[in-house]
Design a protein around this motif. Sequence first.
Motif, short mmCIF file in Angstrom:
data_model
loop_
_atom_site.label_atom_id
_atom_site.label_comp_id
_atom_site.label_asym_id
_atom_site.label_seq_id
_atom_site.Cartn_x
_atom_site.Cartn_y
_atom_site.Cartn_z
N GLU A 28 0.83 -1.21 0.00
CA GLU A 28 0.00 0.00 0.00
C GLU A 28 0.87 1.26 0.00
O GLU A 28 0.45 2.31 -0.49
CB GLU A 28 -0.90 0.03 1.25
N GLU A 29 2.05 1.14 0.57
CA GLU A 29 2.94 2.31 0.68
C GLU A 29 3.96 2.37 -0.46
O GLU A 29 4.95 3.08 -0.36
CB GLU A 29 3.65 2.30 2.03
N GLY A 30 3.74 1.58 -1.50
CA GLY A 30 4.57 1.70 -2.71
C GLY A 30 5.84 0.89 -2.75
O GLY A 30 6.68 1.09 -3.63
N ALA A 31 6.00 -0.06 -1.82
CA ALA A 31 7.24 -0.85 -1.78
C ALA A 31 7.26 -1.95 -2.84
O ALA A 31 6.22 -2.41 -3.30
CB ALA A 31 7.40 -1.48 -0.39
N ILE A 32 8.48 -2.35 -3.20
CA ILE A 32 8.68 -3.55 -4.02
C ILE A 32 8.95 -4.66 -3.02
O ILE A 32 10.05 -4.73 -2.43
CB ILE A 32 9.89 -3.35 -4.97
N VAL A 33 7.94 -5.50 -2.79
CA VAL A 33 8.02 -6.45 -1.67
C VAL A 33 8.33 -7.86 -2.15
O VAL A 33 7.70 -8.36 -3.09
CB VAL A 33 6.67 -6.50 -0.89
N TYR A 34 9.30 -8.48 -1.50
CA TYR A 34 9.56 -9.90 -1.69
C TYR A 34 9.00 -10.59 -0.45
O TYR A 34 9.49 -10.37 0.67
CB TYR A 34 11.05 -10.19 -1.85
N ALA A 35 7.96 -11.40 -0.66
CA ALA A 35 7.26 -12.05 0.44
C ALA A 35 7.75 -13.50 0.55
O ALA A 35 7.51 -14.30 -0.36
CB ALA A 35 5.76 -12.01 0.21
N ASN A 36 8.42 -13.79 1.64
CA ASN A 36 8.96 -15.14 1.81
C ASN A 36 7.96 -16.08 2.48
O ASN A 36 7.37 -15.76 3.51
CB ASN A 36 10.25 -15.08 2.66
N VAL A 37 7.79 -17.23 1.85
CA VAL A 37 7.06 -18.33 2.48
C VAL A 37 7.89 -19.59 2.27
O VAL A 37 8.73 -19.64 1.38
CB VAL A 37 5.63 -18.51 1.91
N SER A 55 0.16 0.76 -5.15
CA SER A 55 1.26 1.37 -5.91
C SER A 55 2.52 0.52 -5.84
O SER A 55 3.42 0.68 -6.66
CB SER A 55 1.53 2.78 -5.38
N GLY A 56 2.60 -0.38 -4.90
CA GLY A 56 3.76 -1.26 -4.80
C GLY A 56 3.53 -2.58 -5.53
O GLY A 56 2.51 -2.76 -6.19
N SER A 57 4.51 -3.49 -5.40
CA SER A 57 4.36 -4.81 -6.02
C SER A 57 4.80 -5.88 -5.03
O SER A 57 5.58 -5.61 -4.12
CB SER A 57 5.21 -4.89 -7.28
N VAL A 58 4.27 -7.08 -5.23
CA VAL A 58 4.60 -8.20 -4.33
C VAL A 58 5.00 -9.42 -5.15
O VAL A 58 4.29 -9.81 -6.08
CB VAL A 58 3.40 -8.57 -3.42
N SER A 59 6.15 -10.00 -4.83
CA SER A 59 6.59 -11.25 -5.47
C SER A 59 6.88 -12.28 -4.37
O SER A 59 7.35 -11.92 -3.29
CB SER A 59 7.90 -11.05 -6.23
N SER A 60 6.63 -13.54 -4.70
CA SER A 60 6.91 -14.61 -3.73
C SER A 60 8.38 -15.00 -3.81
O SER A 60 8.97 -14.97 -4.89
CB SER A 60 6.11 -15.87 -4.04
N VAL A 61 8.93 -15.37 -2.67
CA VAL A 61 10.26 -15.95 -2.68
C VAL A 61 10.24 -17.11 -1.69
O VAL A 61 9.96 -16.93 -0.50
CB VAL A 61 11.35 -14.89 -2.42
N TYR A 62 10.46 -18.31 -2.22
CA TYR A 62 10.27 -19.51 -1.41
C TYR A 62 11.58 -20.00 -0.80
O TYR A 62 12.52 -20.33 -1.51
CB TYR A 62 9.69 -20.64 -2.26
N PHE A 63 11.65 -20.01 0.51
CA PHE A 63 12.77 -20.66 1.20
C PHE A 63 12.44 -20.77 2.69
O PHE A 63 11.55 -20.10 3.19
CB PHE A 63 14.09 -19.90 1.00
N ASP A 64 13.20 -21.66 3.34
CA ASP A 64 13.07 -21.85 4.78
C ASP A 64 14.23 -21.10 5.43
O ASP A 64 15.39 -21.34 5.07
CB ASP A 64 13.16 -23.36 5.07
N VAL A 65 13.95 -20.19 6.36
CA VAL A 65 15.03 -19.38 6.95
C VAL A 65 16.06 -20.23 7.68
O VAL A 65 17.17 -19.76 7.95
CB VAL A 65 14.49 -18.27 7.89
N ARG A 66 15.71 -21.49 7.99
CA ARG A 66 16.68 -22.37 8.65
C ARG A 66 17.71 -22.90 7.65
O ARG A 66 18.74 -23.42 8.04
CB ARG A 66 15.96 -23.55 9.30
N ASP A 67 17.40 -22.78 6.37
CA ASP A 67 18.28 -23.27 5.31
C ASP A 67 19.19 -22.13 4.85
O ASP A 67 18.77 -21.27 4.08
CB ASP A 67 17.42 -23.81 4.17
N GLU A 68 20.41 -22.16 5.31
CA GLU A 68 21.34 -21.05 5.04
C GLU A 68 21.57 -20.86 3.54
O GLU A 68 21.58 -19.73 3.04
CB GLU A 68 22.67 -21.33 5.77
N SER A 69 21.75 -21.96 2.86
CA SER A 69 22.04 -21.88 1.43
C SER A 69 20.86 -21.30 0.64
O SER A 69 21.02 -20.44 -0.24
CB SER A 69 22.39 -23.29 0.92
#
Lengths: 248, 80
Positions: A28-37, A55-69
């Motif tokens: 809503e505030e115009g950010a380019i958002v990468y949404a992690n699930v 005004s912003g955009s949202v893209s998915s980015v898939y990973f588990d934060v426990r997985d360093e790589s």
Amino acid sequence: MNLLQGKVCLVTGASRGIGLATVKRFAEEGAIVYANVREPKNLDKYYDELSENNSGSVSSVYFDVRDESASKKAVQRIKCEQGRLDVLVNNAGVMKDALVGMVSSFLMKEMYETNVQGGVNMIQFATKIMVKQKSGSIINLSSIVGIEGNAGQMAYSASKGAVAAMTKTAAKELAAYGIRVNAVAPGMIDTDMYRSIGDERMKEQIKNIKLGRLGKPEEVADAILFFASDLSRYITGEILGVDGGAVI
Amino acid sequence: MTNIEKYNNAFVNSLEITEDRLAGLKYQDIEAWDSVGHMTLVAAIEDAFDIMLDTDDIIDFNSYEKGKEILSKEEYGVAF
């Protein structure tokens, strides 16, 4: 107001609750958002709708934060696509309760792996980009129980206390690079995670909230937005309670 | 620009030293290569070669020569 117009933001744990509300607020505030699930869910359509209606955009980015790589690859992808990263919201977390005598080493490890080590990994990767650009805002999700403690939550509260400590330390180290690090410490917020404590306990706890009700994920997202935006440009190393005056 | 030139430039620009002082240079040998300087140096090297170093490699990176050894690893693929 477009407080985040054109800012590149990564929000971890964005499938529901506070994370999802933050993604919406940022868009809503115009950010380019990468949404992690962690894994593909039925959220892509919703993210597309957010992109279309804001005004912003949202893209998915898939990973588990426990997985360093995998975490590293995700940040590399953002660097490759956007060339910068302005905001990291370390929201991914897990909560399991156990009384003192029932806290196993496995439970402690489980809490720390996601809530602490996952956040540390993300800070390390995000700052690789932020150090170079000499700017950035990192917002960690602590908790009221990480500051005050709570019966039955030794493992969870210890992990969230660690988040508060690492926020203050990172703020001191990274200020030299123009990177701000703050945390929000939500109280009792109406999320699936919170509701898992059960109706009886929830009713009891609401009695201890001065404002007389549970918080909404959107109200935490507003606090996160404050730290992400230039409204907080002279604030770092702070832990902001978003708890309606709750007493634990 | 060759890889060794890119590598040397990262040191020269990040730590503000002359190229003739690079051989044998170790972490904390000079004031500029402290923990803060190390992060700046790592960021410059990552940028120069478009890579992202693992945390263990950043910790092991304790000299000019060791850095070359790390970058030569298969995962980074930088040949000198």
